[in-house]
Design an enzyme around this catalytic site. Structure first.
Site, PDB file in Angstrom:
ATOM      1  N   HIS A   1      -6.868  -2.880   6.270  1.00  0.00           N
ATOM      2  CA  HIS A   1      -6.102  -1.757   6.805  1.00  0.00           C
ATOM      3  C   HIS A   1      -6.978  -0.507   6.725  1.00  0.00           C
ATOM      4  O   HIS A   1      -8.133  -0.585   6.289  1.00  0.00           O
ATOM      5  CB  HIS A   1      -4.814  -1.605   5.988  1.00  0.00           C
ATOM      6  CG  HIS A   1      -3.774  -0.744   6.616  1.00  0.00           C
ATOM      7  ND1 HIS A   1      -3.560  -0.691   7.967  1.00  0.00           N
ATOM      8  CD2 HIS A   1      -2.871   0.130   6.058  1.00  0.00           C
ATOM      9  CE1 HIS A   1      -2.577   0.143   8.221  1.00  0.00           C
ATOM     10  NE2 HIS A   1      -2.145   0.659   7.085  1.00  0.00           N
TER      11      HIS A   1
ATOM     12  N   ASP B   1       0.225  -4.553   6.192  1.00  0.00           N
ATOM     13  CA  ASP B   1      -0.489  -3.975   7.333  1.00  0.00           C
ATOM     14  C   ASP B   1      -1.937  -4.456   7.312  1.00  0.00           C
ATOM     15  O   ASP B   1      -2.638  -4.263   6.311  1.00  0.00           O
ATOM     16  CB  ASP B   1      -0.468  -2.447   7.258  1.00  0.00           C
ATOM     17  CG  ASP B   1       0.909  -1.867   7.526  1.00  0.00           C
ATOM     18  OD1 ASP B   1       1.858  -2.658   7.708  1.00  0.00           O
ATOM     19  OD2 ASP B   1       1.035  -0.627   7.545  1.00  0.00           O
TER      20      ASP B   1
ATOM     21  N   HIS C   1       1.331   3.832   2.029  1.00  0.00           N
ATOM     22  CA  HIS C   1       1.864   4.517   3.208  1.00  0.00           C
ATOM     23  C   HIS C   1       3.382   4.610   3.086  1.00  0.00           C
ATOM     24  O   HIS C   1       4.037   3.677   2.620  1.00  0.00           O
ATOM     25  CB  HIS C   1       1.466   3.780   4.486  1.00  0.00           C
ATOM     26  CG  HIS C   1       0.082   4.111   4.952  1.00  0.00           C
ATOM     27  ND1 HIS C   1      -0.637   3.328   5.825  1.00  0.00           N
ATOM     28  CD2 HIS C   1      -0.733   5.171   4.660  1.00  0.00           C
ATOM     29  CE1 HIS C   1      -1.816   3.878   6.057  1.00  0.00           C
ATOM     30  NE2 HIS C   1      -1.904   4.984   5.358  1.00  0.00           N
TER      31      HIS C   1
ATOM     32  N   HIS D   1       0.848  -1.197   0.000  1.00  0.00           N
ATOM     33  CA  HIS D   1       0.000   0.000   0.000  1.00  0.00           C
ATOM     34  C   HIS D   1       0.886   1.250   0.000  1.00  0.00           C
ATOM     35  O   HIS D   1       2.100   1.156   0.209  1.00  0.00           O
ATOM     36  CB  HIS D   1      -0.958  -0.006   1.201  1.00  0.00           C
ATOM     37  CG  HIS D   1      -0.288   0.058   2.532  1.00  0.00           C
ATOM     38  ND1 HIS D   1       0.493  -0.967   3.030  1.00  0.00           N
ATOM     39  CD2 HIS D   1      -0.274   1.034   3.497  1.00  0.00           C
ATOM     40  CE1 HIS D   1       0.936  -0.634   4.234  1.00  0.00           C
ATOM     41  NE2 HIS D   1       0.502   0.568   4.535  1.00  0.00           N
TER      42      HIS D   1
ATOM     43  N   ASP E   1       6.044   4.318   4.870  1.00  0.00           N
ATOM     44  CA  ASP E   1       7.013   3.335   5.365  1.00  0.00           C
ATOM     45  C   ASP E   1       7.106   2.101   4.481  1.00  0.00           C
ATOM     46  O   ASP E   1       8.037   1.310   4.610  1.00  0.00           O
ATOM     47  CB  ASP E   1       6.709   2.940   6.818  1.00  0.00           C
ATOM     48  CG  ASP E   1       5.292   2.451   7.038  1.00  0.00           C
ATOM     49  OD1 ASP E   1       4.379   2.949   6.351  1.00  0.00           O
ATOM     50  OD2 ASP E   1       5.077   1.585   7.907  1.00  0.00           O
ATOM     51  N   HIS E   2       6.154   1.950   3.546  1.00  0.00           N
ATOM     52  CA  HIS E   2       6.161   0.785   2.658  1.00  0.00           C
ATOM     53  C   HIS E   2       6.552   1.128   1.216  1.00  0.00           C
ATOM     54  O   HIS E   2       6.850   0.226   0.438  1.00  0.00           O
ATOM     55  CB  HIS E   2       4.780   0.118   2.656  1.00  0.00           C
ATOM     56  CG  HIS E   2       4.400  -0.465   3.974  1.00  0.00           C
ATOM     57  ND1 HIS E   2       4.468  -1.816   4.241  1.00  0.00           N
ATOM     58  CD2 HIS E   2       3.964   0.124   5.120  1.00  0.00           C
ATOM     59  CE1 HIS E   2       4.085  -2.035   5.492  1.00  0.00           C
ATOM     60  NE2 HIS E   2       3.777  -0.875   6.042  1.00  0.00           N
TER      61      HIS E   2
ATOM     62  N   HIS F   1       6.885  -5.868  11.295  1.00  0.00           N
ATOM     63  CA  HIS F   1       6.291  -4.527  11.409  1.00  0.00           C
ATOM     64  C   HIS F   1       6.148  -4.145  12.887  1.00  0.00           C
ATOM     65  O   HIS F   1       5.075  -3.806  13.378  1.00  0.00           O
ATOM     66  CB  HIS F   1       4.935  -4.472  10.696  1.00  0.00           C
ATOM     67  CG  HIS F   1       4.477  -3.080  10.358  1.00  0.00           C
ATOM     68  ND1 HIS F   1       3.711  -2.330  11.228  1.00  0.00           N
ATOM     69  CD2 HIS F   1       4.658  -2.316   9.257  1.00  0.00           C
ATOM     70  CE1 HIS F   1       3.442  -1.159  10.664  1.00  0.00           C
ATOM     71  NE2 HIS F   1       4.007  -1.130   9.464  1.00  0.00           N
TER      72      HIS F   1
END
Length: 310
Positions: A146, A215, A66, A64, A68-69, A273
């Site tokens: 998520h 996530d 976000h 996805h 951090d990914h 994570h």
């Protein structure tokens, strides 16, 4: 038999620490397939640290958009370009993630010099990862649960039946060039007759899979998708005392991960994570909690390597 190598490049969550960088997992197999699951900030540095060239990656699977990914994708692509990569790269993700990647490349006016094939994973689906071999790798995906559109991935290896030398001897067949044809096509003409893999194998086709939730909070859809996985890499952001906070943010606790591992029939659970609030030894709380439900659990850390012979 074949070997699968899993390297945890980054095991942290939204806020990176000195010991846990943003999420990223490298998976390599015996056929030469290389898959990168998520690409957090600094992923190309982590690849260099473990001695892997970014240009060796065949498929980039992003759960996805976000940060951090996904924040490591642009730099990764530019490094591939500077390394004179020419082979195509496949990127699987949500439409929002693919739009983010496309707009970033347009804004920087980068001419990469290689083809990027974008796979819009709107619903559940399957992608064949193409390398000529009797064994096969496919990547499956399903929508996770998520707070934005996100994906869970499953890497599935299908191993062809293995040729049994004792059966060859019993059938008075000698190994030769026809073996390659047999492996690639499943059948071959040998000494005036048709021989199939089934005829000269002691066992049938086998499957092995590694699932990655990305996530997600616990939900029926994800639990169903994980069923039958051999190795499960699961969101384990918080411990069970913070279950409410985890659910509100679309994440799982270590206890949630253990329950999913138990119901899925997995052989190994890898907690992933991990929130930055668990510094150093404190992260063992997650491991202790999970092992009460699913004993064969390990806590991931940056640089962790796992090799499986299947």
């Amino acid at each position: 038999m074949g070997r699968i190598d899993i390297t945890i490049l980054g095991s942290g969550s939204a806020v990176p620490s000195l010991h846990r960088w943003h999420p990223s997992i490298l998976v390599k197999d015996w056929m030469g397939n290389t898959v990168l699951l998520d690409a957090g900030e600094g992923v190309q540095i982590r690849l260099r640290k473990v001695g892997v060239s970014p240009s060796s990656i065949d498929v980039l699977a992003i759960t996805h958009p976000h940060g951090d990914h996904i924040n490591g994708v642009a730099g990764l692509l530019m490094t591939m370009s500077l390394q004179s990569r020419r082979k195509p790269l496949t990127i699987i993700s949500t439409s929002e993630s693919l739009e983010f990647i496309s707009e970033t490349l347009e804004a920087t006016r980068e001419n990469l010099g290689f083809e990027v094939m974008l796979v819009d994973a709107r619903e559940s689906g399957v992608l064949d990862v193409g390398r000529p071999s009797g064994d096969r790798l496919t990547i499956e995906w399903e929508r996770a649960c998520h707070n934005i559109e996100s994906l869970a991935f499953k890497l599935v290896w299908t191993l062809r039946p293995r040729i049994d030398a004792r059966i060859l001897e019993r059938l008075d067949l000698k190994a030769g060039p026809w073996i390659r044809e047999l492996i690639e096509k499943g059948r071959a003409h040998v000494e005036g007759r048709i021989v199939t893999l089934k005829d000269i194998s002691a066992s049938g086709e086998r499957k092995y899979s590694v699932a990655y939730t990305g996530d997600t909070s616990p939900c029926t859809r994800v639990a169903k998708f994980l069923h039958g996985s051999d190795i499960l890499i699961h969101d384990s952001t918080l411990d069970s005392s913070l279950a409410r906070e985890a659910a509100e943010r679309g994440h799982s606790t270590s206890l949630d991960a253990a329950r999913n591992a138990l119901t899925s029939g997995a052989k190994l659970l890898i907690l992933f994570h991990v929130s930055s609030r668990y510094s150093g030894y404190e992260a063992r709380l997650l491991l202790k909690e999970a092992r009460r439900v699913f004993p064969n659990t390990v806590l991931s850390w940056d640089g962790m390597k796992l090799s499986i012979t299947i």
